[in-house]
Motif scaffolding. Structure first.
Motif, PDB file in Angstrom:
ATOM      1  N   LEU A 182     -35.262 -52.504   8.984  1.00  0.00           N
ATOM      2  CA  LEU A 182     -36.079 -51.184   7.875  1.00  0.00           C
ATOM      3  C   LEU A 182     -37.379 -49.672   9.156  1.00  0.00           C
ATOM      4  CD1 LEU A 182     -37.654 -49.609   5.451  1.00  0.00           C
ATOM      5  CD2 LEU A 182     -38.793 -51.189   5.729  1.00  0.00           C
ATOM      6  N   ALA A 183     -36.668 -50.571  10.276  1.00  0.00           N
ATOM      7  CA  ALA A 183     -37.620 -49.435  11.256  1.00  0.00           C
ATOM      8  C   ALA A 183     -36.819 -48.588  11.773  1.00  0.00           C
ATOM      9  CB  ALA A 183     -38.289 -50.398  12.247  1.00  0.00           C
ATOM     10  N   MET A 184     -35.458 -48.718  12.278  1.00  0.00           N
ATOM     11  CA  MET A 184     -34.626 -48.102  12.071  1.00  0.00           C
ATOM     12  C   MET A 184     -34.153 -47.385  11.048  1.00  0.00           C
ATOM     13  SD  MET A 184     -30.808 -48.734  13.277  1.00  0.00           S
ATOM     14  CE  MET A 184     -31.349 -49.473  14.959  1.00  0.00           C
ATOM     15  N   ALA A 185     -33.960 -47.871   9.959  1.00  0.00           N
ATOM     16  CA  ALA A 185     -33.510 -46.604   8.728  1.00  0.00           C
ATOM     17  C   ALA A 185     -35.045 -45.672   8.586  1.00  0.00           C
ATOM     18  CB  ALA A 185     -33.401 -48.132   7.407  1.00  0.00           C
ATOM     19  N   MET A 186     -36.106 -46.160   8.841  1.00  0.00           N
ATOM     20  CA  MET A 186     -37.022 -44.611   8.375  1.00  0.00           C
ATOM     21  C   MET A 186     -37.297 -43.856   9.198  1.00  0.00           C
ATOM     22  SD  MET A 186     -40.432 -47.658   7.547  1.00  0.00           S
ATOM     23  CE  MET A 186     -41.583 -46.392   7.592  1.00  0.00           C
ATOM     24  N   ALA A 187     -36.643 -44.167  10.906  1.00  0.00           N
ATOM     25  CA  ALA A 187     -36.632 -43.493  12.295  1.00  0.00           C
ATOM     26  C   ALA A 187     -35.214 -42.401  12.020  1.00  0.00           C
ATOM     27  CB  ALA A 187     -36.565 -44.079  13.202  1.00  0.00           C
ATOM     28  N   LYS A 188     -33.962 -42.751  11.796  1.00  0.00           N
ATOM     29  CA  LYS A 188     -32.804 -42.025  11.379  1.00  0.00           C
ATOM     30  C   LYS A 188     -32.743 -41.246   9.603  1.00  0.00           C
ATOM     31  CE  LYS A 188     -31.797 -43.624  14.843  1.00  0.00           C
ATOM     32  NZ  LYS A 188     -30.833 -42.805  16.159  1.00  0.00           N
ATOM     33  N   THR A 189     -34.100 -41.528   9.127  1.00  0.00           N
ATOM     34  CA  THR A 189     -33.922 -40.256   7.472  1.00  0.00           C
ATOM     35  C   THR A 189     -33.795 -39.080   7.734  1.00  0.00           C
ATOM     36  OG1 THR A 189     -34.313 -42.662   6.119  1.00  0.00           O
ATOM     37  CG2 THR A 189     -34.839 -40.423   5.421  1.00  0.00           C
ATOM     38  N   PRO A 190     -34.883 -38.475   8.590  1.00  0.00           N
ATOM     39  CA  PRO A 190     -34.850 -37.347   8.808  1.00  0.00           C
ATOM     40  C   PRO A 190     -33.817 -36.536   9.197  1.00  0.00           C
ATOM     41  CG  PRO A 190     -37.258 -37.955   9.570  1.00  0.00           C
ATOM     42  CD  PRO A 190     -35.449 -39.612   9.083  1.00  0.00           C
ATOM     43  N   GLU A 191     -32.980 -37.423  10.491  1.00  0.00           N
ATOM     44  CA  GLU A 191     -31.753 -37.106  10.914  1.00  0.00           C
ATOM     45  C   GLU A 191     -30.408 -36.579   9.994  1.00  0.00           C
ATOM     46  OE1 GLU A 191     -30.180 -38.780  15.371  1.00  0.00           O
ATOM     47  OE2 GLU A 191     -32.467 -39.824  15.118  1.00  0.00           O
ATOM     48  N   LEU A 192     -30.494 -38.038   9.178  1.00  0.00           N
ATOM     49  CA  LEU A 192     -29.630 -38.246   8.008  1.00  0.00           C
ATOM     50  C   LEU A 192     -29.770 -37.087   6.582  1.00  0.00           C
ATOM     51  CD1 LEU A 192     -29.527 -42.261   7.492  1.00  0.00           C
ATOM     52  CD2 LEU A 192     -27.131 -40.671   8.027  1.00  0.00           C
ATOM     53  N   GLN A 193     -31.079 -36.580   6.237  1.00  0.00           N
ATOM     54  CA  GLN A 193     -31.641 -35.130   5.568  1.00  0.00           C
ATOM     55  C   GLN A 193     -30.792 -33.888   6.680  1.00  0.00           C
ATOM     56  OE1 GLN A 193     -36.004 -37.194   5.329  1.00  0.00           O
ATOM     57  NE2 GLN A 193     -35.195 -34.954   4.653  1.00  0.00           N
ATOM     58  N   LYS A 194     -30.927 -33.487   7.598  1.00  0.00           N
ATOM     59  CA  LYS A 194     -30.530 -32.984   8.069  1.00  0.00           C
ATOM     60  C   LYS A 194     -29.063 -32.678   7.822  1.00  0.00           C
ATOM     61  CE  LYS A 194     -34.575 -32.269  11.218  1.00  0.00           C
ATOM     62  NZ  LYS A 194     -34.372 -32.204  12.799  1.00  0.00           N
ATOM     63  N   ALA A 195     -28.309 -33.363   7.905  1.00  0.00           N
ATOM     64  CA  ALA A 195     -26.641 -33.646   7.972  1.00  0.00           C
ATOM     65  C   ALA A 195     -26.127 -33.621   6.480  1.00  0.00           C
ATOM     66  CB  ALA A 195     -26.557 -35.339   8.575  1.00  0.00           C
ATOM     67  N   ASN A 196     -27.015 -33.908   5.715  1.00  0.00           N
ATOM     68  CA  ASN A 196     -26.777 -33.570   4.923  1.00  0.00           C
ATOM     69  C   ASN A 196     -26.369 -34.686   4.275  1.00  0.00           C
ATOM     70  OD1 ASN A 196     -27.495 -32.140   1.931  1.00  0.00           O
ATOM     71  ND2 ASN A 196     -25.167 -31.502   2.037  1.00  0.00           N
ATOM     72  N   LEU A 197     -26.689 -35.631   4.400  1.00  0.00           N
ATOM     73  CA  LEU A 197     -26.059 -37.037   4.218  1.00  0.00           C
ATOM     74  C   LEU A 197     -27.366 -38.457   3.636  1.00  0.00           C
ATOM     75  CD1 LEU A 197     -24.449 -38.414   7.435  1.00  0.00           C
ATOM     76  CD2 LEU A 197     -23.411 -37.431   5.408  1.00  0.00           C
ATOM     77  N   THR A 198     -27.577 -37.603   2.050  1.00  0.00           N
ATOM     78  CA  THR A 198     -28.496 -38.497   1.570  1.00  0.00           C
ATOM     79  C   THR A 198     -28.310 -39.183   0.571  1.00  0.00           C
ATOM     80  OG1 THR A 198     -28.240 -36.754  -0.192  1.00  0.00           O
ATOM     81  CG2 THR A 198     -30.236 -35.562   1.134  1.00  0.00           C
ATOM     82  N   ASN A 199     -27.397 -39.610  -0.022  1.00  0.00           N
ATOM     83  CA  ASN A 199     -27.445 -40.965  -0.384  1.00  0.00           C
ATOM     84  C   ASN A 199     -25.918 -41.142   0.335  1.00  0.00           C
ATOM     85  OD1 ASN A 199     -24.455 -39.489  -1.761  1.00  0.00           O
ATOM     86  ND2 ASN A 199     -26.600 -38.291  -2.741  1.00  0.00           N
ATOM     87  N   ALA A 200     -25.361 -42.932  -0.901  1.00  0.00           N
ATOM     88  CA  ALA A 200     -24.244 -43.353  -0.176  1.00  0.00           C
ATOM     89  C   ALA A 200     -22.942 -42.333  -0.530  1.00  0.00           C
ATOM     90  CB  ALA A 200     -24.318 -45.017  -1.194  1.00  0.00           C
TER      91      ALA A 200
END
Length: 377
Positions: free
Chosen positions: A21-39
């Motif tokens: 969970l700690a890693m997921a929370m940290a990487k969410t902003p980077e996924l957002q910037k890459a437009n990877l917001t869902n499965a």
């Protein structure tokens, strides 16, 4: 991104992809910037894009495969019965390697206490790794008998508890925790940085066992001036409160391994899931990086050079924390020192230093701000 989308993405990463969970929370902003917001979006991307974000080929592949499975489940019939989750690995508390070699491999090197140099150092990280660093640092003084393997395991247990509490506040997690359901019953409780965690006593483990009598001859890479107590713990502290080496018990993994539908939690088990010290160490080294403002060469470092730079800056961070804890340790009892360490973390955590409100974003931590928290400053 709407809060509901953030929650769904975090739920996918932590539940389906099994990312901590700690890693997921940290990487969410980077996924957002890459437009990877869902499965679905993640399933259509290239593996290299995920490797660039997670900095780990295994985790990237894990996330990509999970996204493809999630898409297949949505396309399948509603009556399709999902497969049961894999049983998480449990470890045998009896080590298969020489204790000294284990502790030596896990040690975290700190540079000499050069205050002038530390004052100039800035690192970039987020809150979870900083909690981990403060927990490892304060345990050296509140539980000096504990070897580095135990300090890392206990510190990771604190990070996990904090991350789950944050997830509950964000609506990502719901229902009772494993602790609330009684899965920790029968195991001792410790408080680290104000957070209660369950522990497992390692009665049969002596970190000093098999320590070479002739270091230069037995292990050429071990300096002759090495401080063994720094990673083996203080042997024979002489206090009635002294505990044997400990593991932090991963109650959520324990509940998952037995199935959430179990009606009774086991009181004892010889192979309990624990927070692995090598995983905690690896996470810390990956999550703390050099700030660009600290000065860097025009050519970005890679491979061994990047790893060495990361180890150096983790060492600088730990040294600053150590200087703060040691300044208060002489006239503070263990409970007070633990409270002070948590208060210090709250003063310097990234969102405070950077002025941002994003819980998952990295921020800059100035070691000079940590050093100001020493007694008498």
């Amino acid at each position: 991104m709407a809060s509901t989308q953030i929650s769904e993405l975090l739920r996918f990463l932590s539940k389906d992809a099994k990312v901590p969970l700690a890693m997921a929370m940290a990487k969410t902003p980077e996924l957002q910037k890459a437009n990877l917001t869902n499965a679905e979006q993640i399933s259509k991307t290239e593996i290299q894009s995920l490797e660039d974000i997670f900095k780990d080929k295994k985790v990237a592949k894990q996330v990509l495969n999970a996204s493809k499975r999630a898409c297949k489940k949505r396309a399948a019939s509603p009556n399709t019965t999902p497969s049961s989750p894999k049983r998480p690995k449990s470890i045998d508390i009896r080590t298969e390697t020489k204790p000294f070699e284990i502790e030596y491999s896990l040690r975290l090197l700190m540079p000499p206490a050069d205050e002038n140099k530390l004052q100039q150092i800035k690192v970039v990280t987020n809150r979870a790794p900083l909690v981990l660093a403060f927990a490892v640092g304060v345990l050296k003084y509140t539980m000096p008998e504990q070897p580095i393997s135990s300090r890392l395991s206990l510190a990771q247990a604190v990070v996990s508890a904090n991350s789950r509490a944050k997830a509950v506040s964000l609506g990502i997690e719901n229902g009772q925790s494993a602790e609330e359901e009684g899965w920790g019953e029968g195991h001792p409780v410790l408080k680290v940085l104000g957070r209660e965690i369950r522990v497992l006593k390692r009665w049969d483990y002596d970190p000093w066992h098999d320590k070479p009598s002739n270091i230069s001859g037995a292990k050429k890479e071990v300096p002759s001036t090495i401080d063994f107590e720094d990673f083996l713990g203080r042997a024979n502290v002489g206090s009635t409160e002294t505990m044997p080496p400990l593991w932090g018990v991963d109650l959520e993994a324990l509940r998952g391994s037995r199935g959430n539908s179990s009606t009774e939690a086991p009181r004892t088990n010889s192979t309990l899931p624990i927070f692995r010290p090598e995983s905690a160490r690896s996470y810390l080294l990956k999550a703390v990086t050099k700030s660009p403002e600290s000065g860097s060469s025009s050519k970005p470092k890679r491979g061994a050079a990047l790893q060495q730079e990361s180890e150096e800056h983790v060492g600088y961070l730990l040294r600053a924390i150590d200087m703060v804890c040691s300044s208060w340790a002489s006239d503070s009892d263990k409970e007070e020192l633990d409270r002070r360490a948590w208060a210090c973390y709250l003063r310097v955590r990234p969102d405070v230093q950077s002025g941002t409100r994003g819980w998952g974003e990295k921020g800059q931590v100035c070691l000079s701000d940590i050093l100001k928290l020493r007694k008498g400053q």
